[in-house]
Design an enzyme around this catalytic site. Structure first.
Site, PDB file in Angstrom:
ATOM      1  N   HIS A 190      33.948   4.958  43.276  1.00 10.80           N
ATOM      2  CA  HIS A 190      33.898   3.970  43.818  1.00 10.80           C
ATOM      3  C   HIS A 190      34.258   3.891  44.914  1.00 10.80           C
ATOM      4  O   HIS A 190      35.272   3.176  45.546  1.00 10.80           O
ATOM      5  CB  HIS A 190      34.719   2.619  43.199  1.00 10.80           C
ATOM      6  CG  HIS A 190      34.242   1.958  42.114  1.00 10.80           C
ATOM      7  ND1 HIS A 190      32.429   1.711  42.042  1.00 10.80           N
ATOM      8  CD2 HIS A 190      34.135   2.552  40.908  1.00 10.80           C
ATOM      9  CE1 HIS A 190      32.396   0.679  40.969  1.00 10.80           C
ATOM     10  NE2 HIS A 190      33.345   1.214  39.482  1.00 10.80           N
ATOM     11  N   GLY A 215      28.073   3.455  42.041  1.00  7.81           N
ATOM     12  CA  GLY A 215      29.652   2.627  42.772  1.00  7.81           C
ATOM     13  C   GLY A 215      29.286   4.111  44.090  1.00  7.81           C
ATOM     14  O   GLY A 215      30.080   4.806  44.958  1.00  7.81           O
ATOM     15  N   ASP A 268      30.484   3.869  29.878  1.00  9.02           N
ATOM     16  CA  ASP A 268      30.274   3.193  30.558  1.00  9.02           C
ATOM     17  C   ASP A 268      29.773   1.442  30.341  1.00  9.02           C
ATOM     18  O   ASP A 268      29.340   0.486  30.758  1.00  9.02           O
ATOM     19  CB  ASP A 268      29.734   3.196  31.918  1.00  9.02           C
ATOM     20  CG  ASP A 268      30.445   2.450  33.011  1.00  9.02           C
ATOM     21  OD1 ASP A 268      31.871   1.092  32.898  1.00  9.02           O
ATOM     22  OD2 ASP A 268      29.859   2.245  34.079  1.00  9.02           O
TER      23      ASP A 268
END
Length: 385
Positions: A190, A215, A268
């Site tokens: 991220h 991300g 995830d």
């Protein structure tokens, strides 16, 4: 169980073997006459990024300790014997309570204590920019704060094993060094970091990229950019969501070729993994639709994914059926490789001295694998009825 004996065909070469274990640890592996009727035997899967499963959300406070046990048991059906519950960006107090709840469950239930190798804290020390931030709440994103992290680690009783952060924040290198000194693995994710920031993070001890390629900004400079820079860092392991939708198969192929033995899979998954198809309301993502095929998308924009609802086993089979990896390599990418990245006992796989965490598998005509039974520490914890 003190002693156990499993017979099967080794997933690496399909040679028939007999595996003996005492007190949950493999003590002998003997060859057998070839028998193609035996199931395939492989190490248990290791998933370092599970946000939730089967209706349980690790990012919704309060966390019921029994629900962590329920996820552990449900994942046995998928061949997963080790995983990291993943807590994403939230307010300080809720984060503290969530990691405490998971830590309490590890100490209350033996199955959780063994199956949950620790906690993955994904945020809040990530990018505040649209794109790299993903679905994380912008108002809760912040710079790395060592005293705050220590507060959470105390609540977790030291169970935070993996931390995802964006290294462009001032002071990130010192923070990473502190984490590494305390035995916490740091992963870059991220992030919108530049080449120098990524290099400094690796020099400080960061050793992984979190779901690389996701991300991220929708548009990037062709070069340099933070995806290429992470790929070029030989010390970084590369975690990838292998469902074929979060990343195109061509991108997965490139990442695998570049990172080789340091490329591995994560799921995830969100709380909707393992749930029936239908329309759901999530506190992150809002109104979403889970298709019959397991694709999770926004209800008002089906072209946009709303997270993952497919298990790690799905990613393994996606690589196999696409012809991108052999059974051996695809399974290793979801078992011994992530275990090696986190230096877990399971990193040895099917070897003397390793824990007998294993899945017995069937195989269809396309090479797709199906879990028939799962063993943790030598005990059969799930079997297909």
């Amino acid at each position: 169980m003190d002693k156990v004996c499993l017979r099967g065909r080794d997933y690496r070469d399909l040679a028939a073997v007999e595996i003996h274990a005492e007190h949950g640890v493999i003590c002998q592996i003997r060859p057998l006459p070839q028998d193609d009727a035996l199931p395939i035997i492989a190490p248990g899967l290791v998933d370092l990024q599970i946000n939730g499963f089967a209706g349980v959300d690790f990012n919704h406070y309060p966390i019921n300790e029994e629900s962590v046990l329920a996820v552990t048991r449900r994942l046995w059906q998928e061949g997963v014997t080790t995983f990291l519950p993943t807590v994403i960006t939230n307010n300080d107090d809720d984060t503290e309570q969530m990691v405490r709840g998971i830590a309490n469950a590890r100490r209350r239930f033996a199955a959780v204590g063994y199956g949950v190798a620790g906690i993955h804290l994904e945020g809040p020390f990530i990018s505040a920019e649209d794109g790299p931030r993903g679905a994380h709440d912008r108002t809760l994103v912040k710079a790395p704060d060592w005293s705050l992290f220590q507060r959470w680690q105390k609540a977790a009783r030291g169970d935070i094993r993996l931390l995802t952060l964006a290294p462009e924040w001032p002071g990130s290198a010192a923070f990473i060094r502190n984490c590494v000194q305390e035995g916490v693995t740091v992963s870059l994710g991220h992030t919108g970091a530049d080449a120098a920031q990524i290099a400094a993070a690796v020099e400080a001890g960061a050793s992984m990229s979190t779901h690389l390629g996701n991300g991220a900004h929708l548009l990037l400079p062709r070069h340099p950019n933070y995806i290429w820079e992470q790929l070029a860092q030989d010390k970084l392991w590369c975690a990838m969501i292998g469902d074929g939708e979060h990343l195109p198969m061509s991108v997965l192929k490139v990442f695998m070729r570049v990172k080789r033995q340091r490329a591995f899979l994560v799921s995830d998954t969100t709380s909707l993994a393992g749930m029936p198809p239908g329309r759901y309301q999530l506190h992150i993502g809002g109104d979403v639709v889970l298709s019959e095929q397991g694709r999770l998308s926004l209800a008002d924009n089906p072209g946009l994914l709303a997270g993952s609802a497919r298990s790690l086993l799905y990613g393994v089979n996606a690589l196999i059926t696409a012809g991108m990896a052999s059974r051996h390599e695809a399974w290793d990418m979801a078992s011994v490789r992530p275990a090696a990245m986190l230096d877990l006992p399971a990193k040895g796989g099917l070897a003397v001295g390793s824990p007998l965490d294993a899945a017995l598998l069937g195989e269809n005509g396309t090479g797709e694998l199906k879990v028939l039974s799962t063993y943790a520490q030598g005990e059969c914890v799930w079997r297909e009825q």
